[in-house]
Design a protein around this motif. Structure first.
Motif, mmCIF file in Angstrom:
data_model
loop_
_atom_site.group_PDB
_atom_site.id
_atom_site.type_symbol
_atom_site.label_atom_id
_atom_site.label_comp_id
_atom_site.label_asym_id
_atom_site.label_seq_id
_atom_site.Cartn_x
_atom_site.Cartn_y
_atom_site.Cartn_z
ATOM 1 N N LEU A 55 0.837 -1.210 0.000
ATOM 2 C CA LEU A 55 0.000 0.000 0.000
ATOM 3 C C LEU A 55 0.869 1.255 0.000
ATOM 4 N N ALA A 56 1.937 1.227 0.763
ATOM 5 C CA ALA A 56 2.847 2.377 0.806
ATOM 6 C C ALA A 56 3.460 2.629 -0.570
ATOM 7 N N MET A 57 3.845 1.571 -1.259
ATOM 8 C CA MET A 57 4.433 1.724 -2.595
ATOM 9 C C MET A 57 3.411 2.281 -3.582
ATOM 10 N N LEU A 58 2.179 1.755 -3.543
ATOM 11 C CA LEU A 58 1.132 2.230 -4.444
ATOM 12 C C LEU A 58 0.761 3.674 -4.139
ATOM 13 N N SER A 59 0.793 4.022 -2.872
ATOM 14 C CA SER A 59 0.481 5.382 -2.456
ATOM 15 C C SER A 59 1.571 6.359 -2.912
ATOM 16 N N THR A 60 2.823 5.966 -2.745
ATOM 17 C CA THR A 60 3.949 6.801 -3.176
ATOM 18 C C THR A 60 3.886 7.061 -4.683
ATOM 19 N N ALA A 61 3.447 6.051 -5.426
ATOM 20 C CA ALA A 61 3.333 6.188 -6.882
ATOM 21 C C ALA A 61 2.061 6.924 -7.297
ATOM 22 N N LYS A 62 1.252 7.301 -6.323
ATOM 23 C CA LYS A 62 0.022 8.061 -6.549
ATOM 24 C C LYS A 62 -1.035 7.292 -7.332
ATOM 25 N N LEU A 63 -1.004 5.951 -7.217
ATOM 26 C CA LEU A 63 -2.066 5.142 -7.803
ATOM 27 C C LEU A 63 -3.240 5.032 -6.840
ATOM 28 N N ILE A 64 -2.928 5.094 -5.543
ATOM 29 C CA ILE A 64 -3.981 5.047 -4.540
ATOM 30 C C ILE A 64 -3.823 6.214 -3.581
ATOM 31 N N GLY A 65 -4.913 6.552 -2.939
ATOM 32 C CA GLY A 65 -4.899 7.600 -1.932
ATOM 33 C C GLY A 65 -5.180 7.004 -0.565
ATOM 34 N N ARG A 66 -4.784 7.719 0.474
ATOM 35 C CA ARG A 66 -4.956 7.262 1.850
ATOM 36 C C ARG A 66 -5.708 8.339 2.615
ATOM 37 N N ASP A 67 -6.763 7.903 3.317
ATOM 38 C CA ASP A 67 -7.571 8.825 4.110
ATOM 39 C C ASP A 67 -7.636 8.277 5.531
ATOM 40 N N ALA A 68 -6.974 8.958 6.468
ATOM 41 C CA ALA A 68 -6.969 8.529 7.867
ATOM 42 C C ALA A 68 -8.256 8.994 8.542
ATOM 43 N N ARG A 69 -8.925 8.039 9.184
ATOM 44 C CA ARG A 69 -10.148 8.331 9.944
ATOM 45 C C ARG A 69 -10.055 7.625 11.286
ATOM 46 N N GLY A 70 -9.839 8.393 12.315
ATOM 47 C CA GLY A 70 -9.683 7.807 13.645
ATOM 48 C C GLY A 70 -8.450 6.934 13.687
ATOM 49 N N THR A 71 -8.643 5.679 14.048
ATOM 50 C CA THR A 71 -7.513 4.747 14.157
ATOM 51 C C THR A 71 -7.288 3.944 12.886
ATOM 52 N N LYS A 72 -8.108 4.167 11.867
ATOM 53 C CA LYS A 72 -7.980 3.405 10.626
ATOM 54 C C LYS A 72 -7.670 4.316 9.455
ATOM 55 N N ALA A 73 -6.989 3.737 8.481
ATOM 56 C CA ALA A 73 -6.726 4.429 7.223
ATOM 57 C C ALA A 73 -7.491 3.691 6.130
ATOM 58 N N TYR A 74 -8.103 4.453 5.266
ATOM 59 C CA TYR A 74 -8.843 3.883 4.152
ATOM 60 C C TYR A 74 -8.133 4.244 2.855
ATOM 61 N N TYR A 75 -8.041 3.259 1.982
ATOM 62 C CA TYR A 75 -7.338 3.428 0.714
ATOM 63 C C TYR A 75 -8.332 3.360 -0.429
ATOM 64 N N SER A 76 -8.063 4.139 -1.459
ATOM 65 C CA SER A 76 -8.911 4.148 -2.646
ATOM 66 C C SER A 76 -8.052 4.434 -3.874
ATOM 67 N N ILE A 77 -8.593 4.092 -5.022
ATOM 68 C CA ILE A 77 -7.905 4.314 -6.293
ATOM 69 C C ILE A 77 -7.937 5.801 -6.626
ATOM 70 N N VAL A 78 -6.804 6.357 -6.969
ATOM 71 C CA VAL A 78 -6.714 7.755 -7.398
ATOM 72 C C VAL A 78 -6.777 7.827 -8.921
ATOM 73 N N ASP A 79 -6.066 6.941 -9.571
ATOM 74 C CA ASP A 79 -5.974 6.937 -11.032
ATOM 75 C C ASP A 79 -6.834 5.802 -11.579
ATOM 76 N N GLN A 80 -8.090 6.096 -11.918
ATOM 77 C CA GLN A 80 -9.017 5.078 -12.420
ATOM 78 C C GLN A 80 -8.559 4.462 -13.744
ATOM 79 N N GLN A 81 -7.670 5.139 -14.455
ATOM 80 C CA GLN A 81 -7.192 4.603 -15.724
ATOM 81 C C GLN A 81 -6.368 3.337 -15.547
ATOM 82 N N ILE A 82 -5.959 3.062 -14.317
ATOM 83 C CA ILE A 82 -5.220 1.821 -14.070
ATOM 84 C C ILE A 82 -6.064 0.619 -14.483
#
Length: 116
Positions: A55-82
């Motif tokens: 997840l860290a690698m995908l996030s660094t490459a900006k393919l996914i985004g990270r949204d921290a909410r409380g004690t959890k982080a949620y990940y989602s696709i940033v680049d839908q063209q993938i």
């Protein structure tokens, strides 16, 4: 289009990022919406440490985004063209696998005919 060496390096790194099955499982797991690490661990079958690393690698490459909410982080696709890129590759592989299956079936039929 003429590309310089730096562009080719960047393209190669992008494809290297996608050359890991666990990262492909993670991306596919995010296809239908955001997920937290625990959900991605369950989907991918990996360990929490391994999934977090990818997840860290995908996030660094900006393919996914990270949204921290409380004690959890949620990940989602940033680049839908993938998914367009993956669809092209998967479609081509499906064609190849279908052609191989037909060739194998023809070979087996010929072997059985020769045996009789």
């Amino acid at each position: 289009m003429q590309l310089d060496d730096q562009a080719y390096e960047r393209i190669a790194k992008y494809f290297q990022l996608l050359a890991e099955p666990m990262r492909l499982k993670i991306l596919n797991g995010l296809r239908d919406g955001e997920k937290n690490v625990s959900e991605l661990v369950a989907i991918s079958g990996g360990t929490q440490a391994n999934v977090s690393k990818h997840l860290a690698m995908l996030s660094t490459a900006k393919l996914i985004g990270r949204d921290a909410r409380g004690t959890k982080a949620y990940y989602s696709i940033v680049d839908q063209q993938i998914f367009d890129l993956c669809g092209l590759v998967c479609g081509q592989l499906a064609i190849q696998m279908s052609m191989e299956a037909v060739a194998n079936e023809s070979f087996l039929s010929a072997m059985q005919s020769n045996a009789n």
